[in-house]
Scaffold this active site. Structure first.
Site, mmCIF file in Angstrom:
data_model
loop_
_atom_site.group_PDB
_atom_site.id
_atom_site.type_symbol
_atom_site.label_atom_id
_atom_site.label_comp_id
_atom_site.label_asym_id
_atom_site.label_seq_id
_atom_site.Cartn_x
_atom_site.Cartn_y
_atom_site.Cartn_z
ATOM 1 N N LYS A 1 18.130 -11.938 0.019
ATOM 2 C CA LYS A 1 17.450 -10.728 -0.423
ATOM 3 C C LYS A 1 18.406 -9.907 -1.291
ATOM 4 C CE LYS A 1 14.645 -6.884 1.310
ATOM 5 N NZ LYS A 1 14.013 -6.249 2.493
ATOM 6 N N GLU B 1 2.766 -5.507 16.217
ATOM 7 C CA GLU B 1 2.204 -4.238 16.687
ATOM 8 C C GLU B 1 1.416 -4.407 17.971
ATOM 9 O OE1 GLU B 1 2.802 -4.086 12.247
ATOM 10 O OE2 GLU B 1 1.751 -5.471 13.608
ATOM 11 N N ARG C 1 -3.570 -2.336 13.341
ATOM 12 C CA ARG C 1 -3.466 -3.749 13.677
ATOM 13 C C ARG C 1 -3.441 -3.983 15.192
ATOM 14 N NH1 ARG C 1 -1.114 -6.747 9.313
ATOM 15 N NH2 ARG C 1 0.327 -7.856 10.647
#
Length: 593
Positions: free
Chosen positions: A248, A336, A364
């Protein structure tokens, strides 16, 4: 070196005309283009830099848009956007009226599926692949690109579980860089690390066990190796899985070294990578820091306090508690649903659980909120960061639905502080012992009290559940506000010609409502205005209208808030103006009554 290749690529068809040997130069130009734009315009930097070679290879090998490419979350799709006809518009990224920061179906035929939340790519691409089979098209390719943080989510496993028993022409590409926004966590991360290090025997490969043709891991920055493998997989039918290792922030030294900060670094020097420091002296605190520092302070005094966040420790500022109390604060990854039920399980054992989830992400876990928390009346403390309009991330991330979707749930308390001191006080009150679950919603960004920590930290005042406050007396019109939008109301009233006519009431509790106060208001005032930074349908204003209907009042009521549409991207001030809940719009409205 002058950019000679990228400026001539207006579509993947143009890209495929370039000799493969020149693709590293395309990658260099594309990476520099992203850096130069994001340095000035801001946005999600590190994720897109990490997949430059992979993005080029995908569009070079596959016949997009006929072959269907689905990105997960979309933080990493900037290169994709630039190569698919949006290079000249990329400087408008995430700005009002500009292109979206995420793939969006109505923006381009190359954006095959709208994303913003994680872990949806496998299910979406599988659905496309099955549909292709049903239509008799067995040659079309369907590719899902998913990160190692996103693949740990339950929904991703549901997609893998289904795909493994189909003959769908699906390629799942795992972009493995060991980080989402924060570093990846959990047993799956350890498994993937072992695979990368060659410590996991191939016969123990969990992906192969799910009936995928597994290949990798390969170097995602070796564009020739990636192209070669994609061409091989292109000829294989059925579910396939390619494990790609990337870094990244690749290509910008600072972004590689500090991947969390450079996920979305703000403005920076494109040549050096140095982030421009914003002067923060004498500024009000960020609401997330008020939460994080307050919960840490409370946890020092109460050993039953637990903190939970799904993959957002730095974004929620729970990292303060995680650093000091690592055994009592948990990052559970992009999960979640698990976070909510984990909190419920802890609550059954007498723990005081602050479950910090962005408002848009709690959507969610809606079933878990109802079934595992509210139905059992467990006093979980939901801390909903990024409630209201969040700005440039746009429709996928605005936290404007929480009041409406939580208000209908029995046992649920809903509270929105008007400032950071009230946020501190409700966080304190919640751990004194509530009989019901509570959702505390607060916005992205800064509060209004610069010296909050100096004067108030550690000095808390318990809040009476269900009480409202009269902030200003008035003779003609009553304005009822919920949450931090209260501050817009206060400023707008001060600018009107006849402020003495306007009364202002703060209703921090949407549920339970202060009905005694409401009876008093409706007996005195014939004109009522409600205002909130949530959706008008089903929100705070709707609650007032229900009260009026039940009690047969005949007052004139105007409800202000987020209209019945998905609000697009732009800065918060621009979006408030669009919704007519900014100071200027309110001033005009109040003056016209």
């Amino acid at each position: 070196m002058k950019n000679n290749l990228l400026q001539n690529i207006n579509s993947p068809s143009d890209l495929r005309l370039i000799d493969e040997a020149q693709l590293p130069e395309v990658a260099r130009e594309l990476r520099n283009f992203i850096i130069d734009i994001i340095a000035v315009k801001e946005g999600h930097l590190g994720a897109s830099l990490g997949v430059v070679e992979l993005t080029i290879a995908l569009h070079y090998v596959f016949d997009t848009p006929n072959d269907l490419l689905v990105w997960d979350v979309g933080h990493q799709a900037y290169g994709h956007k630039i190569l698919t006809g949006r290079r000249d518009d990329f400087h408008t990224n995430r700005q009002l009226g500009g292109i979206s920061g995420f793939p969006k179906r109505d923006e381009s035929i190359y954006d095959t599926f709208g994303v913003g939340h994680s872990s949806t790519s496998i299910s979406a691409a599988l659905g496309m692949a099955i549909a292709s089979n049903l239509k008799g098209d067995f040659e079309k390719q369907h590719i899902a690109v998913i990160g190692d943080a996103s693949i740990a989510s339950g929904m991703a496993f549901e997609g893998l579980n289904h795909a493994g028993v189909t003959d769908a022409n699906l390629l799942v590409i795992l972009n493995d860089n060991a980080i989402g926004i924060d570093p990846s966590v959990g047993a799956l991360k350890k498994y993937l690390t072992a695979v990368k290090e060659g410590k996991n025997p191939r016969q123990n490969n969990m992906i192969k066990s799910l009936n995928f043709d597994y290949s990798g891991p390969i170097d995602g920055h070796d564009i020739f190796a990636v192209i070669k493998e994609l061409k091989r997989l292109q000829k294989i039918k059925g579910p396939k899985f390619l494990h790609v290792i990337t870094t990244k922030g690749k290509g910008l030294k600072q972004a590689e070294e500090d991947q969390v900060k450079y996920h979305a670094p703000g403005k920076f020097d494109a040549s050096t990578g140095e982030i421009y420091i914003k002067a923060e002296e004498n500024l009000p605190p960020k609401y997330q820091d008020v939460f994080g520092l307050t919960v840490l302070d409370l946890a020092r005094k109460n050993e039953k306090i637990i903190g939970i966040t799904p993959a957002m420790p730095s974004g929620s500022s729970l990292n303060f508690m995680m650093k000091e109390f690592p055994k009592r604060a948990f990052d559970v990854g992009i999960a979640e649903q698990h976070a909510v039920t984990l909190a419920a399980g802890m609550a059954t054992q007498g723990m005081i659980v602050y479950c910090n989830i962005y408002s848009t992400f709690l959507q969610r876990a809606y079933d878990q909120v109802i079934h595992d928390v509210a139905l059992q009346n467990l006093p979980v403390i939901f801390c909903l960061d990024r409630a209201g309009l969040v700005g440039e991330d746009g429709a996928t991330h605005h936290g404007v639905f929480d009041i409406a979707y939580l208000r209908c749930i029995p046992n649920m308390i809903i509270y929105a502080p008007r400032n950071e001191i009230e946020l501190q006080n409700i966080l304190y009150t919640a751990q004194l012992g509530l009989k019901h679950p509570i959702a505390i919603r607060y916005p992205r960004g800064r509060g209004v009290i610069p010296d909050w920590q100096k004067n108030y930290q550690g000095i808390y005042q318990a809040i009476e559940i269900g009480k409202s406050d009269c902030l200003k007396q008035g003779s003609k019109i009553a304005i009822l506000s919920n949450g931090t939008i209260c501050n817009n109301v206060t400023l707008a009233i001060a600018k009107t010609k006849n402020p003495e006519q306007l009364a202002h009431y703060d209703f921090p509790f949407v549920k339970p409502l202060d009905e005694n106060q409401l009876h008093s208001i409706f007996k005195k005032f014939k004109t009522i205005i409600t205002i909130e930074d949530g959706t008008v349908i089903g929100g705070f204003g709707s609650a007032i209208l229900e009260f009026v209907s039940t009690n047969h009042y005949s007052s004139q009521i105007t409800t202000l808030g987020i209209p019945d549409e998905f609000i697009q991207h732009g800065n918060v001030a621009e979006l408030q103006q669009y919704c007519k809940i900014d100071v200027k719009s309110l001033e005009i409205l109040f003056s016209n009554f």
